[in-house]
Design a protein around this motif. Structure first.
Motif, PDB file in Angstrom:
ATOM      1  N   LEU A  58      36.364  50.273  19.894  1.00 50.18           N
ATOM      2  CA  LEU A  58      35.496  50.259  21.069  1.00 50.18           C
ATOM      3  C   LEU A  58      35.506  48.889  21.742  1.00 50.18           C
ATOM      4  N   VAL A  59      35.412  47.837  20.938  1.00 50.22           N
ATOM      5  CA  VAL A  59      35.408  46.482  21.490  1.00 50.22           C
ATOM      6  C   VAL A  59      36.752  46.177  22.157  1.00 50.22           C
ATOM      7  N   ARG A  60      37.854  46.624  21.565  1.00 50.29           N
ATOM      8  CA  ARG A  60      39.165  46.422  22.187  1.00 50.29           C
ATOM      9  C   ARG A  60      39.209  47.069  23.567  1.00 50.29           C
ATOM     10  N   GLY A  61      38.690  48.285  23.655  1.00 53.17           N
ATOM     11  CA  GLY A  61      38.668  48.963  24.949  1.00 53.17           C
ATOM     12  C   GLY A  61      37.827  48.227  25.969  1.00 53.17           C
ATOM     13  N   VAL A  62      36.677  47.719  25.534  1.00 55.41           N
ATOM     14  CA  VAL A  62      35.805  46.966  26.441  1.00 55.41           C
ATOM     15  C   VAL A  62      36.510  45.703  26.925  1.00 55.41           C
ATOM     16  N   LEU A  63      37.235  45.021  26.039  1.00 58.20           N
ATOM     17  CA  LEU A  63      37.940  43.802  26.417  1.00 58.20           C
ATOM     18  C   LEU A  63      39.047  44.061  27.432  1.00 58.20           C
ATOM     19  N   MET A  64      39.598  45.265  27.429  1.00 62.46           N
ATOM     20  CA  MET A  64      40.668  45.589  28.367  1.00 62.46           C
ATOM     21  C   MET A  64      40.148  45.928  29.758  1.00 62.46           C
ATOM     22  N   LEU A  65      38.861  46.239  29.871  1.00 62.69           N
ATOM     23  CA  LEU A  65      38.312  46.650  31.171  1.00 62.69           C
ATOM     24  C   LEU A  65      38.467  45.584  32.260  1.00 62.69           C
ATOM     25  N   PRO A  66      38.190  44.293  31.985  1.00 60.90           N
ATOM     26  CA  PRO A  66      38.374  43.304  33.057  1.00 60.90           C
ATOM     27  C   PRO A  66      39.805  43.248  33.586  1.00 60.90           C
ATOM     28  N   GLY A  67      40.786  43.457  32.713  1.00 56.94           N
ATOM     29  CA  GLY A  67      42.177  43.372  33.139  1.00 56.94           C
ATOM     30  C   GLY A  67      42.583  44.453  34.112  1.00 56.94           C
ATOM     31  N   VAL A  68      41.924  45.610  34.037  1.00 54.86           N
ATOM     32  CA  VAL A  68      42.262  46.710  34.936  1.00 54.86           C
ATOM     33  C   VAL A  68      41.271  46.818  36.094  1.00 54.86           C
ATOM     34  N   SER A  69      40.330  45.906  36.170  1.00 52.82           N
ATOM     35  CA  SER A  69      39.360  45.912  37.261  1.00 52.82           C
ATOM     36  C   SER A  69      39.949  45.245  38.495  1.00 52.82           C
ATOM     37  N   SER A  70      39.446  45.628  39.642  1.00 58.34           N
ATOM     38  CA  SER A  70      39.891  45.024  40.899  1.00 58.34           C
ATOM     39  C   SER A  70      39.551  43.540  40.927  1.00 58.34           C
ATOM     40  N   ALA A  71      40.543  42.732  41.297  1.00 57.56           N
ATOM     41  CA  ALA A  71      40.314  41.290  41.352  1.00 57.56           C
ATOM     42  C   ALA A  71      39.257  40.941  42.397  1.00 57.56           C
ATOM     43  N   VAL A  72      39.210  41.691  43.491  1.00 54.89           N
ATOM     44  CA  VAL A  72      38.197  41.436  44.517  1.00 54.89           C
ATOM     45  C   VAL A  72      36.801  41.698  43.960  1.00 54.89           C
ATOM     46  N   THR A  73      36.657  42.815  43.243  1.00 51.22           N
ATOM     47  CA  THR A  73      35.358  43.144  42.647  1.00 51.22           C
ATOM     48  C   THR A  73      34.934  42.071  41.648  1.00 51.22           C
ATOM     49  N   PHE A 125      49.381  30.137  37.973  1.00 50.64           N
ATOM     50  CA  PHE A 125      49.979  29.706  39.236  1.00 50.64           C
ATOM     51  C   PHE A 125      49.921  30.797  40.304  1.00 50.64           C
ATOM     52  N   HIS A 126      49.848  32.058  39.875  1.00 50.90           N
ATOM     53  CA  HIS A 126      49.801  33.166  40.829  1.00 50.90           C
ATOM     54  C   HIS A 126      48.378  33.580  41.180  1.00 50.90           C
ATOM     55  N   THR A 127      47.382  32.872  40.693  1.00 47.22           N
ATOM     56  CA  THR A 127      45.998  33.213  41.003  1.00 47.22           C
ATOM     57  C   THR A 127      45.729  33.003  42.489  1.00 47.22           C
ATOM     58  N   PHE A 128      45.395  34.074  43.175  1.00 52.82           N
ATOM     59  CA  PHE A 128      45.128  33.977  44.614  1.00 52.82           C
ATOM     60  C   PHE A 128      43.840  34.685  45.020  1.00 52.82           C
ATOM     61  N   THR A 129      43.707  35.959  44.628  1.00 53.58           N
ATOM     62  CA  THR A 129      42.560  36.746  45.087  1.00 53.58           C
ATOM     63  C   THR A 129      41.240  36.116  44.669  1.00 53.58           C
ATOM     64  N   LEU A 130      41.158  35.672  43.415  1.00 51.50           N
ATOM     65  CA  LEU A 130      39.916  35.044  42.940  1.00 51.50           C
ATOM     66  C   LEU A 130      39.571  33.817  43.774  1.00 51.50           C
ATOM     67  N   VAL A 131      40.600  33.009  44.059  1.00 54.48           N
ATOM     68  CA  VAL A 131      40.382  31.792  44.846  1.00 54.48           C
ATOM     69  C   VAL A 131      39.981  32.150  46.266  1.00 54.48           C
ATOM     70  N   ASN A 132      40.681  33.082  46.883  1.00 57.23           N
ATOM     71  CA  ASN A 132      40.442  33.427  48.280  1.00 57.23           C
ATOM     72  C   ASN A 132      39.054  34.020  48.489  1.00 57.23           C
TER      73      ASN A 132
END
Length: 292
Positions: A101-116, A223-230
């Protein structure tokens, strides 16, 4: 084997090859050509200017500031990602319902929209209404201006990058730990090694290829971080979070200097290639991929 059968594998590769050629290789070639021209999207002509675009970038303070900021984001996020991921992987290694369950929860941020993610963390670190400052205020520790000062925004971005990518790193480490032959660990226990000694002298060396892979990918991700910064800072304040990709976006779609933006893309490609090559030279050659 008949000639027709020998061609079958290449036919399967043809769609991917066409996609790669049309949407990766050809734009890369065009970008390299544009880096020696001056163009603003609307002009009918694209005059050749030689290395002027590169010279302007290398002489400008904005480019070197973006290099410094990008390297700072790498330094703040990548080591934390690796250490936290390995620690969590060790804690979640056993196959239990809670761990799954914890593994699944940890994976949620990775598949979430960067804008959100960026919008949510902008509220969390809001100076007046944010959850972080609410807790710090109740503890009597003040209310830092997380996204408005010159020193803290890059640290906040690093925290968000780590939070978003941590689940993937943990999953990769768990798979690598499960692939370690149990015979090695049992032999270490028979020889009287403690749990820490088994990890230090058996597991950790066998995890070197995985760690090296995550290191290289972490540097590229930073180096490819853009959406979070923008979304969170738009490169500010005072260019304190103006990473190279954000500078590339601003040069292209704010100032419409496509020639200089293309030169910046080429320089970014060269910088990432150089960093990757140095990692392979200094670290990669010390990694052993055989575990038997």
């Amino acid at each position: 084997m008949p000639r027709r059968q020998r061609l079958v594998p290449y036919l399967y590769l043809l769609p991917s090859g066409l996609f790669l050629a049309l949407f990766v290789l050809w734009p890369a070639v065009q970008s390299f050509v544009l880096s020696f021209q001056r163009w603003d999207f609307l002009a009918a002509e694209r005059p050749f200017v030689g290395g002027t675009n590169y010279a302007d970038l290398l002489r400008g303070a904005e480019f070197w500031n973006s290099v410094r900021v990008s390297l700072g984001l790498v330094a703040l996020s990548v080591p934390v990602r690796l250490v936290l991921a390995l620690a969590l992987a060790l804690l979640l290694l056993r196959e239990t319902r809670v761990n799954r369950l914890v593994r699944g929860v940890l994976m949620l941020p990775g598949v979430s929209s960067a804008v959100t993610v960026a919008v949510v963390f902008s509220w969390i670190f809001n100076t007046d209404l944010g959850l972080v400052n609410l807790l710090l205020g109740r503890l009597g520790l003040g209310r830092p201006d997380w996204l408005g000062s010159l020193e803290l925004p890059l640290l906040v971005l690093a925290v968000v990058v780590v939070w978003k990518q941590l689940g993937y790193d943990v999953l990769v480490y768990i798979v690598a730990l499960q692939a370690i032959p149990q015979a090695y660990l049992e032999a270490a226990r028979v020889d009287g090694a403690s749990r820490w000694q088994s990890f230090r002298h058996v597991s950790l060396p066998l995890l070197a290829p995985t760690t090296f892979f995550l290191l290289v990918m972490g540097v590229l991700d930073a180096f490819h971080t853009f959406t979070l910064v923008n979304v969170m800072t738009r490169g500010g304040p005072a260019l304190a979070t103006d990473v190279l990709v954000n500078l590339l976006y601003r040069t292209s779609f704010v100032f419409f200097d496509i020639g200089k933006a293309s030169a910046l893309a080429v320089l970014l490609f060269g910088l990432l290639g150089t960093l990757t090559a140095l990692q392979f030279y200094w670290i990669g050659r010390r990694v052993h991929y055989e575990n038997s």
